[in-house]
Design a protein around this motif. Structure first.
Motif, PDB file in Angstrom:
ATOM      1  N   VAL A  46       0.822  -1.211   0.000  1.00 46.03           N
ATOM      2  CA  VAL A  46       0.000   0.000   0.000  1.00 46.03           C
ATOM      3  C   VAL A  46       0.854   1.259   0.000  1.00 46.03           C
ATOM      4  O   VAL A  46       1.587   1.514   0.955  1.00 46.03           O
ATOM      5  CB  VAL A  46      -0.906   0.015   1.253  1.00 46.03           C
ATOM      6  CG1 VAL A  46      -1.894   1.159   1.169  1.00 46.03           C
ATOM      7  CG2 VAL A  46      -1.622  -1.304   1.416  1.00 46.03           C
ATOM      8  N   GLU A  47       0.771   2.037  -1.053  1.00 43.86           N
ATOM      9  CA  GLU A  47       1.498   3.318  -1.091  1.00 43.86           C
ATOM     10  C   GLU A  47       0.537   4.413  -0.640  1.00 43.86           C
ATOM     11  O   GLU A  47      -0.470   4.665  -1.278  1.00 43.86           O
ATOM     12  CB  GLU A  47       1.985   3.611  -2.514  1.00 43.86           C
ATOM     13  CG  GLU A  47       2.889   2.520  -3.065  1.00 43.86           C
ATOM     14  CD  GLU A  47       3.010   2.627  -4.583  1.00 43.86           C
ATOM     15  OE1 GLU A  47       3.301   3.720  -5.086  1.00 43.86           O
ATOM     16  OE2 GLU A  47       2.775   1.612  -5.254  1.00 43.86           O
ATOM     17  N   GLN A  48       0.863   5.043   0.462  1.00 42.17           N
ATOM     18  CA  GLN A  48      -0.049   6.019   1.082  1.00 42.17           C
ATOM     19  C   GLN A  48       0.431   7.438   0.815  1.00 42.17           C
ATOM     20  O   GLN A  48       1.518   7.815   1.227  1.00 42.17           O
ATOM     21  CB  GLN A  48      -0.098   5.760   2.592  1.00 42.17           C
ATOM     22  CG  GLN A  48      -0.876   6.766   3.404  1.00 42.17           C
ATOM     23  CD  GLN A  48      -2.381   6.599   3.262  1.00 42.17           C
ATOM     24  OE1 GLN A  48      -2.911   5.500   3.424  1.00 42.17           O
ATOM     25  NE2 GLN A  48      -3.072   7.678   2.922  1.00 42.17           N
ATOM     26  N   LYS A 101      -4.099   6.033  -2.899  1.00 42.07           N
ATOM     27  CA  LYS A 101      -3.451   4.984  -2.117  1.00 42.07           C
ATOM     28  C   LYS A 101      -3.296   3.819  -3.072  1.00 42.07           C
ATOM     29  O   LYS A 101      -4.233   3.060  -3.276  1.00 42.07           O
ATOM     30  CB  LYS A 101      -4.374   4.650  -0.943  1.00 42.07           C
ATOM     31  CG  LYS A 101      -3.961   3.489  -0.142  1.00 42.07           C
ATOM     32  CD  LYS A 101      -4.160   3.706   1.344  1.00 42.07           C
ATOM     33  CE  LYS A 101      -5.563   3.958   1.824  1.00 42.07           C
ATOM     34  NZ  LYS A 101      -5.608   4.399   3.227  1.00 42.07           N
ATOM     35  N   HIS A 102      -2.142   3.746  -3.728  1.00 43.10           N
ATOM     36  CA  HIS A 102      -1.974   2.661  -4.693  1.00 43.10           C
ATOM     37  C   HIS A 102      -1.947   1.331  -3.963  1.00 43.10           C
ATOM     38  O   HIS A 102      -1.206   1.147  -3.006  1.00 43.10           O
ATOM     39  CB  HIS A 102      -0.685   2.854  -5.484  1.00 43.10           C
ATOM     40  CG  HIS A 102      -0.731   4.052  -6.383  1.00 43.10           C
ATOM     41  ND1 HIS A 102       0.323   4.443  -7.169  1.00 43.10           N
ATOM     42  CD2 HIS A 102      -1.731   4.934  -6.620  1.00 43.10           C
ATOM     43  CE1 HIS A 102      -0.019   5.517  -7.845  1.00 43.10           C
ATOM     44  NE2 HIS A 102      -1.257   5.845  -7.526  1.00 43.10           N
ATOM     45  N   LEU A 103      -2.777   0.428  -4.460  1.00 42.14           N
ATOM     46  CA  LEU A 103      -2.881  -0.882  -3.836  1.00 42.14           C
ATOM     47  C   LEU A 103      -2.230  -1.899  -4.772  1.00 42.14           C
ATOM     48  O   LEU A 103      -2.757  -2.205  -5.831  1.00 42.14           O
ATOM     49  CB  LEU A 103      -4.364  -1.209  -3.613  1.00 42.14           C
ATOM     50  CG  LEU A 103      -4.714  -2.578  -3.074  1.00 42.14           C
ATOM     51  CD1 LEU A 103      -4.055  -2.818  -1.721  1.00 42.14           C
ATOM     52  CD2 LEU A 103      -6.230  -2.715  -2.930  1.00 42.14           C
ATOM     53  N   ASN A 142       2.563   2.533 -17.379  1.00 46.69           N
ATOM     54  CA  ASN A 142       1.597   3.543 -17.753  1.00 46.69           C
ATOM     55  C   ASN A 142       0.953   4.095 -16.481  1.00 46.69           C
ATOM     56  O   ASN A 142       0.292   3.383 -15.749  1.00 46.69           O
ATOM     57  CB  ASN A 142       0.543   2.882 -18.637  1.00 46.69           C
ATOM     58  CG  ASN A 142      -0.481   3.851 -19.114  1.00 46.69           C
ATOM     59  OD1 ASN A 142      -0.826   4.801 -18.423  1.00 46.69           O
ATOM     60  ND2 ASN A 142      -0.980   3.631 -20.311  1.00 46.69           N
ATOM     61  N   ARG A 143       1.176   5.383 -16.258  1.00 43.08           N
ATOM     62  CA  ARG A 143       0.676   6.000 -15.032  1.00 43.08           C
ATOM     63  C   ARG A 143      -0.791   6.400 -15.130  1.00 43.08           C
ATOM     64  O   ARG A 143      -1.370   6.877 -14.172  1.00 43.08           O
ATOM     65  CB  ARG A 143       1.529   7.225 -14.701  1.00 43.08           C
ATOM     66  CG  ARG A 143       2.939   6.867 -14.288  1.00 43.08           C
ATOM     67  CD  ARG A 143       3.019   6.756 -12.780  1.00 43.08           C
ATOM     68  NE  ARG A 143       4.138   5.918 -12.384  1.00 43.08           N
ATOM     69  CZ  ARG A 143       4.228   5.318 -11.205  1.00 43.08           C
ATOM     70  NH1 ARG A 143       3.262   5.445 -10.328  1.00 43.08           N
ATOM     71  NH2 ARG A 143       5.265   4.582 -10.891  1.00 43.08           N
ATOM     72  N   THR A 144      -1.365   6.272 -16.316  1.00 43.55           N
ATOM     73  CA  THR A 144      -2.739   6.758 -16.480  1.00 43.55           C
ATOM     74  C   THR A 144      -3.764   5.641 -16.356  1.00 43.55           C
ATOM     75  O   THR A 144      -4.941   5.867 -16.508  1.00 43.55           O
ATOM     76  CB  THR A 144      -2.931   7.436 -17.851  1.00 43.55           C
ATOM     77  OG1 THR A 144      -2.812   6.445 -18.880  1.00 43.55           O
ATOM     78  CG2 THR A 144      -1.899   8.525 -18.075  1.00 43.55           C
ATOM     79  N   PHE A 162      -0.456  -6.513  -9.791  1.00 44.23           N
ATOM     80  CA  PHE A 162      -1.263  -5.469 -10.391  1.00 44.23           C
ATOM     81  C   PHE A 162      -1.345  -4.304  -9.420  1.00 44.23           C
ATOM     82  O   PHE A 162      -1.445  -4.507  -8.216  1.00 44.23           O
ATOM     83  CB  PHE A 162      -2.665  -5.987 -10.716  1.00 44.23           C
ATOM     84  CG  PHE A 162      -2.683  -6.897 -11.907  1.00 44.23           C
ATOM     85  CD1 PHE A 162      -2.763  -6.380 -13.189  1.00 44.23           C
ATOM     86  CD2 PHE A 162      -2.579  -8.277 -11.746  1.00 44.23           C
ATOM     87  CE1 PHE A 162      -2.748  -7.218 -14.299  1.00 44.23           C
ATOM     88  CE2 PHE A 162      -2.571  -9.124 -12.841  1.00 44.23           C
ATOM     89  CZ  PHE A 162      -2.655  -8.589 -14.130  1.00 44.23           C
ATOM     90  N   GLU A 163      -1.286  -3.107  -9.969  1.00 43.08           N
ATOM     91  CA  GLU A 163      -1.349  -1.927  -9.117  1.00 43.08           C
ATOM     92  C   GLU A 163      -2.686  -1.242  -9.347  1.00 43.08           C
ATOM     93  O   GLU A 163      -2.949  -0.722 -10.432  1.00 43.08           O
ATOM     94  CB  GLU A 163      -0.178  -0.996  -9.474  1.00 43.08           C
ATOM     95  CG  GLU A 163      -0.086   0.206  -8.560  1.00 43.08           C
ATOM     96  CD  GLU A 163       1.231   0.985  -8.758  1.00 43.08           C
ATOM     97  OE1 GLU A 163       2.249   0.377  -9.143  1.00 43.08           O
ATOM     98  OE2 GLU A 163       1.207   2.198  -8.535  1.00 43.08           O
ATOM     99  N   PHE A 164      -3.532  -1.261  -8.319  1.00 46.84           N
ATOM    100  CA  PHE A 164      -4.842  -0.617  -8.411  1.00 46.84           C
ATOM    101  C   PHE A 164      -4.690   0.797  -7.864  1.00 46.84           C
ATOM    102  O   PHE A 164      -4.429   0.981  -6.681  1.00 46.84           O
ATOM    103  CB  PHE A 164      -5.861  -1.432  -7.609  1.00 46.84           C
ATOM    104  CG  PHE A 164      -7.275  -0.936  -7.759  1.00 46.84           C
ATOM    105  CD1 PHE A 164      -7.743  -0.436  -8.969  1.00 46.84           C
ATOM    106  CD2 PHE A 164      -8.157  -0.999  -6.688  1.00 46.84           C
ATOM    107  CE1 PHE A 164      -9.054   0.002  -9.115  1.00 46.84           C
ATOM    108  CE2 PHE A 164      -9.471  -0.565  -6.822  1.00 46.84           C
ATOM    109  CZ  PHE A 164      -9.917  -0.060  -8.029  1.00 46.84           C
TER     110      PHE A 164
END
Ligand code: ADP
Ligand code: MG
Length: 720
Positions: free
Chosen positions: A217-219, A344-346, A459-461, A471-473
């Motif tokens: 988790v990126e907060q 918050k990238h999950l 791809n950041r979009t 996978f990054e949600f």
């Protein structure tokens, strides 16, 4: 406001530097956690073994060991200075809840003894009848129980006023229905384990450990000085600024991103990290984010249940440590208009110690076939349940990101990267029967080109991107619990894994397919049917919105549009099939989330009216009077006056007043149906609130600086 600015300079910080020579990281990390090592030291051997089995295999706990565990936990906590214990739980508000009980109990002879039995450890009754339950409990049957979740360790929280023992728990109604975020997450863990295991067995694996699902988790968050924070009722009441003109300097120059961390902020980060280390939270990364005043903290990924607890801890620790440094930590998705919001990238994956991530391509053809199957499962899941996935991150504050002019879009698609997308495209085109002859890829037989692709071409979009082994949600909001999104991902993936197993079995028995051919065929079918969810282009572009519509992908821009997917017929079928949430639980959640949306928006509107009338309007009127007097004087003296500012000010002041009146009139209108009311607030009232803001922001640009009451954007964002 001017006092607030000068007070900023007087803030001193008291950080003790983090020094791994004086303070051994191994002694610091997890020192406040009743972890495996502590349990082994404090528990009788047989009890320890039994507990460990329960934790590792998700089995039922042997009730006879509860007292022994409770007693060991109590002794440990008391020896560390704890006075109270608390069952910590996660109600549907998305926050962390706790109720403290003292260890001390009267001994009947005028004294007191420290008590903590197995039954108090296992079950509590917080009588938390005021938490939202969406009709699952009426007040006369308001019993809600907290039940120890022994898969997550207990821990000690320290603050200036004492130490207390925290026991992570699930919160359920007496009927067994889930009243919290943790219970369905645990149920979904079971589902994904069961379905992944079945598929792995079909692929020839036997004897493997439980399949976990992981979350990294990126907060993201903002920090502002507390002097400003308390001078902004909108910030401390609604978490975001409802007014504020664009500052002369924004984030255009990108000079903040990954820049040097300001000294006070770094001191705060170090102390927050020290606190989190003690709690066993594996914090790893810290850096500046894109917007001025915005930062990120990210721990290492962990199994989702623990990651969820840890993310909740991160949010509370950061808020409380920020105070010690004279700052407020803002978790809101959009505290400031016009600059980036916080997400918050999950990072999501499934697997275990033996397999690693099942989304990791691997080296042998066999591993690659397996990888492609799990990826295909995800493609199908996103396509089939995209609306539900969107719904899992819907809330009033996150609407400012999704579907607004900012990342990521509300359209759920899946990014695979060029190389992987080409492979799937090839499989889609390939005719299995003739594939050998044509030299077309046969999954599991031919060696695939080495994967993963360069992590740099990410791809950041995209809201949901493959990033090499996970996978990054990216659509989760910074203030949200990750449990909702994680359990939806688990459940929709379970559905696809089950579909794949069923299909493989059918192909191999009725059509006599070999495993490899069956695998190829299933992937091919999935890509043909669900490949529309794959998109590698620019997710922010207008063209994508149009193309997505043609592809039949939903674009649910707002919470009132997104929420009905939670208890739609297909969601109910899905959740009930995997035993994650019942229809009643889904209905109650839908109703609670609508209610929360309405409450949030209504509070914001009332506050906006109040601030417009009691602080912005008076400031503008004072300046108007000053300008008007000046004009009269100048005319009397026979000199011309500068009328421009007075005219502009008066226009905007009138606009402000009438927008406030209009809003007030709209608020008086209610709708008995909550969904209808939510749509009304969203589609009709919010635009008027924005109009009100526009007038106010124009006034901020005209009114004399010394008369302006609210700390401005540039002050809040740039004074550190
Ligand atoms: P970035 O900002 O480039 O996306 P970060 O290093 O900030 O990367 O965060 C990546 C997050 O993903 C970390 O929490 C990391 O532990 C997590 N992560 C790495 N591998 C996995 C995996 N297999 N499953 C889940 N999360 C993972
Ligand atoms: Mg990331």
């Amino acid at each position: 406001r001017l006092k607030a600015i000068s007070a900023v300079n007087n803030t001193t910080s008291t950080s003790k530097p983090l020094n791994f020579i004086e303070e051994k990281p191994t002694e610091l990390f997890g020192c406040n956690v009743f972890n495996d090592k502590v349990m082994q030291e404090h528990l009788p051997k047989a009890v320890y073994k039994s507990l460990k089995r329960t934790i590792e295999n998700g089995e039922q706990m042997d009730p006879s060991i509860a007292d022994a565990v409770a007693s060991a936990m109590k002794e440990w906590a008391l020896s560390r200075g704890a006075t109270h214990y608390t069952h910590v739980f996660y109600p549907l508000t998305g926050l962390t809840a706790e109720k403290h009980d003292s260890f001390l109990e009267p001994d009947g002879r005028g004294g007191a003894i420290a008590q903590f039995s197995g039954s108090t450890l296992i079950q509590g009754e917080p009588d938390a009848s005021s938490f939202p339950n969406g009709g699952l409990r009426t007040t006369f049957e308001a019993r809600g129980y907290t039940a120890w979740d022994l898969t997550n360790p207990a821990y000690l929280l320290e603050n200036d006023n004492g130490v207390f023992l925290c026991i992570p728990t699930a919160f359920v109604a007496w009927t067994g229905e889930a009243l919290d975020k943790k219970t369905p997450l645990l149920r979904s863990n079971q589902a994904v384990h069961t379905q992944a295991s079945r598929l792995l067995k079909l692929l020839g694996h036997n004897n493997f450990d439980r399949i976990q699902n992981y979350a990294g988790v990126e907060q993201e968050y903002f920090l502002v000085d507390r002097n400003f924070y308390f001078a902004r009722p909108d910030l401390y009441l609604s978490g975001r600024t409802l007014f504020g003109a664009k500052p002369a300097k924004g984030q255009e120059q990108d000079d903040h991103y990954f820049g040097t961390i300001p000294k006070r902020v770094l001191a705060f980060m170090i102390e927050a990290e020290r606190e989190l280390y003690k709690l066993g939270v594996p914090v790893k990364t810290r850096h500046n984010e894109v917007a001025p005043g915005q930062y990120e903290i990210a721990p290492m990924f962990e199994n989702s249940n623990l990651a969820n607890d840890h993310n909740q801890m991160i949010m509370s620790v950061m808020k409380s440590v920020a105070k010690r440094y004279g700052m407020a930590c803002l978790m809101h998705e959009k505290p400031f208009a016009g600059i980036n919001g916080s997400g918050k990238h999950l990072n999501y994956s499934i697997g275990n110690g033996q397999f690693g991530s099942l989304f990791d391509p691997g080296e042998t053809p066999h591993e690659n076939a397996q990888f492609l199957l799990f990826c295909a499962a995800m493609i199908r899941a996103v396509h089939k349940h995209g609306e539900l996935l969107r719904c899992s991150v819907a809330c009033a504050s996150n609407d400012h990101r999704l579907g607004a002019n900012e990342a990521p879009p509300a359209i759920m698609s899946i990014y695979l990267g060029q190389q992987l997308a080409e492979i799937f495209e090839q499989i889609k085109k390939g005719d299995v029967a003739t594939s050998k002859a044509k030299g077309i890829l046969r999954v599991g037989v031919d060696t695939l080109p080495p994967l993963p692709m360069d992590a740099g071409d990410r791809n950041r979009t995209s809201p949901f991107a493959f990033t090499g082994n996970r996978f990054e949600f990216r659509a989760v909001g910074s203030s949200q619990s990750i449990a909702g999104a994680q359990l939806v991902l688990n459940t929709m993936l379970s559905d696809s894994l089950k579909y794949i197993s069923d299909r493989l079995e059918a192909l191999m028995t009725s059509e006599n397919c070999e495993l490899n051919d069956a695998v190829t065929k299933v992937i091919q079918e999935i890509v043909k049917k669900h490949g529309n969810a794959v998109f590698n282009g620019d997710g922010y572009s207008e063209e994508w919105a149009k193309e997505a519509e043609e592809r039949g992908l939903a674009n649910l821009r707002t919470t009132p549009e997104a929420l009905p997917a939670l208890n739609s017929e297909s969601s109910v079928t899905l959740f009930e099939e995997f035993g994650v949430l019942s229809k009643r639980e889904l209905d109650s959640r839908t109703s609670i989330f609508f209610e929360q949306y309405i409450n949030t928006i209504q509070t914001e509107i009332e506050l906006a009216i109040k601030m417009a009338r009691t602080s912005i309007l008076p400031a503008a009127v004072r300046y108007q009077t000053e300008l008007a007097k000046n004009c009269l004087n100048m005319k009397e003296l026979g000199l011309g006056c500068i009328q421009g500012p007075l005219t502009k000010l008066t226009e905007n002041l009138n606009g402000l007043e009438s927008a406030a009146d209009e809003l007030e009139a709209m608020l008086a209108k209610g709708h008995s149906d909550e969904q209808e009311h939510a749509r009304f607030l969203c589609n009709e009232v919010l635009p008027v609130m924005l109009e009100l803001r526009e007038y106010a922001d124009k006034l901020e640009d005209v009114v004399a600086d010394d008369l302006w009451p609210l700390p401005t954007y540039q002050e809040m964002l740039f004074i550190k």
